[in-house]
Motif scaffolding. Structure first.
Motif, PDB file in Angstrom:
ATOM      1  N   UNK A   1     -35.655  34.965 -44.698  1.00 23.24           N
ATOM      2  CA  UNK A   1     -36.618  35.720 -43.892  1.00 23.24           C
ATOM      3  C   UNK A   1     -36.987  37.072 -44.459  1.00 23.24           C
ATOM      4  N   UNK A   2     -36.201  37.590 -45.417  1.00 29.94           N
ATOM      5  CA  UNK A   2     -36.531  38.885 -46.029  1.00 29.94           C
ATOM      6  C   UNK A   2     -37.670  38.698 -47.035  1.00 29.94           C
ATOM      7  N   UNK A   3     -38.385  39.810 -47.333  1.00 27.89           N
ATOM      8  CA  UNK A   3     -39.484  39.734 -48.302  1.00 27.89           C
ATOM      9  C   UNK A   3     -38.952  39.330 -49.675  1.00 27.89           C
ATOM     10  N   UNK A   4     -37.772  39.852 -50.040  1.00 25.16           N
ATOM     11  CA  UNK A   4     -37.176  39.508 -51.344  1.00 25.16           C
ATOM     12  C   UNK A   4     -36.918  38.006 -51.431  1.00 25.16           C
ATOM     13  N   UNK A   5     -36.421  37.431 -50.350  1.00 27.38           N
ATOM     14  CA  UNK A   5     -36.161  35.991 -50.343  1.00 27.38           C
ATOM     15  C   UNK A   5     -37.465  35.198 -50.352  1.00 27.38           C
ATOM     16  N   UNK A   6     -38.492  35.701 -49.662  1.00 29.55           N
ATOM     17  CA  UNK A   6     -39.800  35.025 -49.653  1.00 29.55           C
ATOM     18  C   UNK A   6     -40.338  34.863 -51.068  1.00 29.55           C
ATOM     19  N   UNK A   7     -40.156  35.905 -51.899  1.00 26.24           N
ATOM     20  CA  UNK A   7     -40.626  35.834 -53.287  1.00 26.24           C
ATOM     21  C   UNK A   7     -39.950  34.682 -54.020  1.00 26.24           C
ATOM     22  N   UNK A   8     -38.634  34.603 -53.878  1.00 23.67           N
ATOM     23  CA  UNK A   8     -37.865  33.574 -54.586  1.00 23.67           C
ATOM     24  C   UNK A   8     -38.253  32.181 -54.073  1.00 23.67           C
ATOM     25  N   UNK A   9     -38.344  32.037 -52.753  1.00 23.15           N
ATOM     26  CA  UNK A   9     -38.719  30.744 -52.171  1.00 23.15           C
ATOM     27  C   UNK A   9     -40.108  30.321 -52.623  1.00 23.15           C
ATOM     28  N   UNK A  10     -41.033  31.289 -52.730  1.00 20.42           N
ATOM     29  CA  UNK A  10     -42.408  30.965 -53.139  1.00 20.42           C
ATOM     30  C   UNK A  10     -42.432  30.391 -54.554  1.00 20.42           C
ATOM     31  N   UNK A  11     -41.643  30.977 -55.461  1.00 17.35           N
ATOM     32  CA  UNK A  11     -41.612  30.486 -56.845  1.00 17.35           C
ATOM     33  C   UNK A  11     -41.040  29.076 -56.896  1.00 17.35           C
ATOM     34  N   UNK A  12     -39.987  28.824 -56.118  1.00 16.99           N
ATOM     35  CA  UNK A  12     -39.374  27.489 -56.123  1.00 16.99           C
ATOM     36  C   UNK A  12     -40.320  26.438 -55.552  1.00 16.99           C
ATOM     37  N   UNK A  13     -41.264  26.877 -54.689  1.00 17.61           N
ATOM     38  CA  UNK A  13     -42.117  25.924 -53.971  1.00 17.61           C
ATOM     39  C   UNK A  13     -43.278  25.397 -54.802  1.00 17.61           C
ATOM     40  N   UNK A  14     -43.680  26.089 -55.865  1.00 21.50           N
ATOM     41  CA  UNK A  14     -44.847  25.626 -56.635  1.00 21.50           C
ATOM     42  C   UNK A  14     -44.751  26.044 -58.097  1.00 21.50           C
ATOM     43  N   UNK A  15     -45.365  25.236 -58.962  1.00 17.19           N
ATOM     44  CA  UNK A  15     -45.475  25.561 -60.391  1.00 17.19           C
ATOM     45  C   UNK A  15     -46.839  26.164 -60.713  1.00 17.19           C
ATOM     46  N   UNK A  16     -47.703  26.283 -59.705  1.00 10.37           N
ATOM     47  CA  UNK A  16     -49.068  26.775 -59.910  1.00 10.37           C
ATOM     48  C   UNK A  16     -49.054  28.300 -59.979  1.00 10.37           C
TER      49      UNK A  16
END
Length: 723
Positions: free
Chosen positions: A625-640
């Protein structure tokens, strides 16, 4: 005294105040002060009982003076006036500082016991007592009239300015009010007919409403107008810069039948992708154009931008012209030279003599390289900042290729371009840039995009290892690394620091964390020590790599890893771009929340480059839920990478993105938001083209010409010119 936007603050406010504004905000003119816009607005609010006053908020109350006195200051000149007021239910203190005893006596007499009035200020607390420090107040003579004035004032938003310890927001508001009352003739960047068509305010009205709104409805139209002014001045300046480059004459560099480029293409063991072909055609046409090429090529990690650049270099080399590729690190420059030499092969490499020139080469070797460059013998030159030195000269510099352009200051790029006579310029970036950012930062460059990836890539899978929820997964990460190595593959492990005990980051990198905050858990030194005792990985071939190692040592480690002599490479972001090891299957990023979205995407692109499937493990202790974690989750979610660039903007905000890319642009943006204002930026670009199409020198648009001169300073324009 009548002021203009160009009037000095010395003249407008006096030398002492002007010096304070200069120190605090680098303001020197009336225009600078009026462009210091409020960051938000507070509502004075309804009349509130004293006992219900919320700490830290600006409020208005009606009360009666219960006591009033003053006392001389002990350790400095002046006096303190202490007043107690009450509203029949609660009581609070008012504190005023007076420069003299006479002034304190006057204030205490005015606030005599029994006087009633309206008091407004920011609620504070001192020794457990509610307090206003230096409040605004209006005492009742005619109580009904005073209450009506208080009610009217309660509807007026209070501007809250970016402030410092030496300049409070209310002081800035007063200074802005003083110059607004005296300034005349604020020129409009937009012609009247365009302003009316776009439903915008006049410049004077917009400035007045943003600083002194009468009600909330005044603010949005003012902000929209001033955002358009920013967008239009910047886009017009970029268009002027583009036109200035097109006014230069360039040496045409055509490819010839049977020449170097044709021979290179014939020997390629694979077909170009559709995007490589189309971008290659655009570049080839630019190289024979009437003006110097000024092109930005965006492409995903591993999409083949270097191949596109090499084909351009060979086209220039056919006419005896030299091409210089400048890379941000010694490791990357050496990697580029090896990959270029390999692509050229034994037949073509001797004809163009690719030459490396870096600052950390042995003196004798560097002298030989510099001589080959100066004589024109080396037609392809690869280097770092050493290419910018006064001692490096070229015989006929025809093309400048800048790799990972966001790593270089504008002065450095210009220094390289200045070594030739209007050379062509090709800028490469593997950091996908959203369209509006490209328009705002690189608006004077033609832009090409390589989206398709070369065939034969095995792909990459990405996973987050969230240690906050699953601390046991840390051991599993290293078991997974051992499994990959057991299959004959190689692994990268990347840390956010070199040594956490010394808080060392890569040379030239921004601080890893804000001052005073906890640093990253893992550094290269600490991870190497920990893995030395690991039951499986401890006995394998490990090496470390970071930016503070000597150049030859870094290069030796990277070459050993490329040969397969190292199983596990523990490194900093020095391996972020350009490193190509097809057998590397796994990228482990520790403290992944310490990296930006684009940086994580770049690091991930180091694996899965051959026929070996790629695996990226993003290890983080950031809470869900933290912004730092959102960044990491976003990268794992897509290769685009292009989708990630949009996410990056939303999470980080434009200031960081533009600041990293272009210092000259950042100083010009006060209100403009490149994501939210995308449509407005596009419209401003169209208006700029329309205006310059009929009036290239802006002789008939003095307001816009003055706005560009004021907002886009000579320094900013130089920054734009050096892209």
């Amino acid at each position: 005294m009548s002021l203009t936007l160009d009037s000095s603050l010395d003249d407008a406010l006096g030398e002492a105040t002007a010096k304070t504004l200069d120190r605090a905000f680098k303001m020197r003119t009336v225009g600078d002060l009026l462009a210091h816009y409020p960051r938000r607005y507070a509502d004075p609010g309804e009349l509130t009982p004293i006992r219900d006053l919320p700490l830290g908020e600006t409020v208005t109350i009606v009360a009666e003076v219960l006591s009033s006195s003053f006392r001389r200051m002990r350790n400095r000149p002046g006096a303190m006036v202490d007043v107690v007021i009450g509203d029949g239910i609660g009581r609070m203190s008012l504190t005023f500082f007076a420069k003299s005893i006479g002034h304190a006596e006057w204030r205490a007499k005015e606030l005599a016991v029994g006087r009633r009035g309206v008091f407004s200020g920011k609620v504070g607390e001192f020794n457990g007592v509610t307090q206003f420090a230096h409040p605004e107040y209006e005492l009742f003579d005619d109580e009904d009239a005073a209450r009506r004035r208080a009610d009217a004032r309660a509807a007026v938003p209070i501007p809250i300015y970016p402030a410092t310890s030496t300049l409070q927001t209310w002081q800035i508001a007063r200074l802005v009010g003083r110059v607004l009352d005296a300034v005349s003739g604020i020129p409009d960047p937009l012609p009247d007919e365009v302003r009316v068509r776009e439903e915008l305010l006049t410049a004077r009205d917009a400035i007045e409403r943003i600083h002194r709104p009468r009600h909330r409805n005044d603010i949005d139209p003012a902000v929209r107008t001033l955002r358009m002014h920013e967008a239009l001045t910047l886009q017009t300046a970029l268009l002027q810069q583009r036109d200035a480059v097109r006014a230069l004459s360039a040496t045409p560099r055509p490819a010839s039948a049977g020449g170097l480029l044709e021979r290179f293409d014939a020997a390629l063991p694979y077909a170009l992708t559709a995007d490589q072909e189309s971008v290659g055609r655009q570049v080839a046409e630019d190289l024979v154009g009437a003006w110097p090429m000024n092109r930005l090529v965006q492409g995903e990690v591993g999409s083949g931008k270097t191949l596109v650049a090499l084909r351009a270099m060979l086209q220039v080399a056919e006419s005896g012209g030299q091409a210089a590729l400048i890379a941000p690190t010694e490791v990357l420059a050496a990697q580029h030279l090896r990959s270029i030499s390999k692509m050229l092969g034994r037949d073509l490499a001797p004809l163009v003599m690719p030459t490396l020139l870096t600052g950390q080469m042995p003196a004798a070797e560097r002298r030989k390289a510099a001589l080959r460059v100066a004589s024109g013998q080396a037609l392809i030159v690869v280097g770092t900042h050493a290419l910018l030195g006064d001692k490096t000269t070229f015989a006929d510099l025809g093309l400048v290729v800048v790799d990972e352009q966001h790593r270089f200051g504008v002065e450095q790029r210009e220094a390289l371009r200045a070594k030739g006579s209007s050379p062509h310029a090709l800028v490469l970036t593997a950091t996908p840039i959203p369209r509006t950012v490209a328009m705002t930062v690189f608006g004077d460059l033609d832009t090409s995009v390589i989206r398709t990836m070369p065939a034969g890539r095995a792909g990459i899978e990405s996973f987050v290892a969230p240690l906050a929820e699953h601390p046991g997964w840390f051991n599993r990460v290293w078991e997974r690394a051992a499994e990959e190595i057991d299959q004959g593959r190689q692994v990268f492990a990347v840390c956010a620091a070199i040594d956490t005990t010394k808080k060392t980051a890569e040379p030239g990198e921004q601080p890893l964390v804000p001052e005073g905050a906890a640093g990253p858990r893992w550094g290269v030194v600490q991870l190497d020590e920990a893995l030395a005792t690991h039951p499986t990985l401890g006995g394998l071939r490990r090496a470390v790599l970071h930016g503070k190692m000597p150049s030859d040592e870094k290069d030796a480690v990277m070459q050993a890893f490329a040969r397969g002599d190292i199983d596990l490479l523990i490194a900093t972001t020095v391996i972020e771009v350009g490193v190509d090891v097809p057998n590397a299957s796994t990228m482990i990023v520790l403290d992944a929340d310490r990296f930006g979205v684009s940086q994580l995407h770049q690091l991930r692109g180091r694996v899965g480059r051959g026929g070996v499937p790629g695996l990226c493990l993003l290890v983080t202790e950031a809470e869900a839920g933290s912004v730092a974690r959102e960044r990491v989750d976003a990268v794992a979610a897509t290769l685009d990478g292009f989708a990630l660039a949009e996410v990056d903007l939303e999470l980080r905000g434009e200031g960081d993105v533009l600041g990293a890319a272009q210092a000259g642009v950042r100083s010009s943006l006060k209100l403009l938001r490149v994501v939210k204002d995308a449509g407005l930026i596009v419209r401003a670009r169209e208006l700029g083209e329309e205006i310059l199409g009929s009036d290239p020198d802006l002789r008939d648009h003095p307001g816009l010409r003055d706005a560009i001169a004021r907002r886009v300073t000579d320094e900013d324009r130089a920054a734009l010119a050096k892209n």
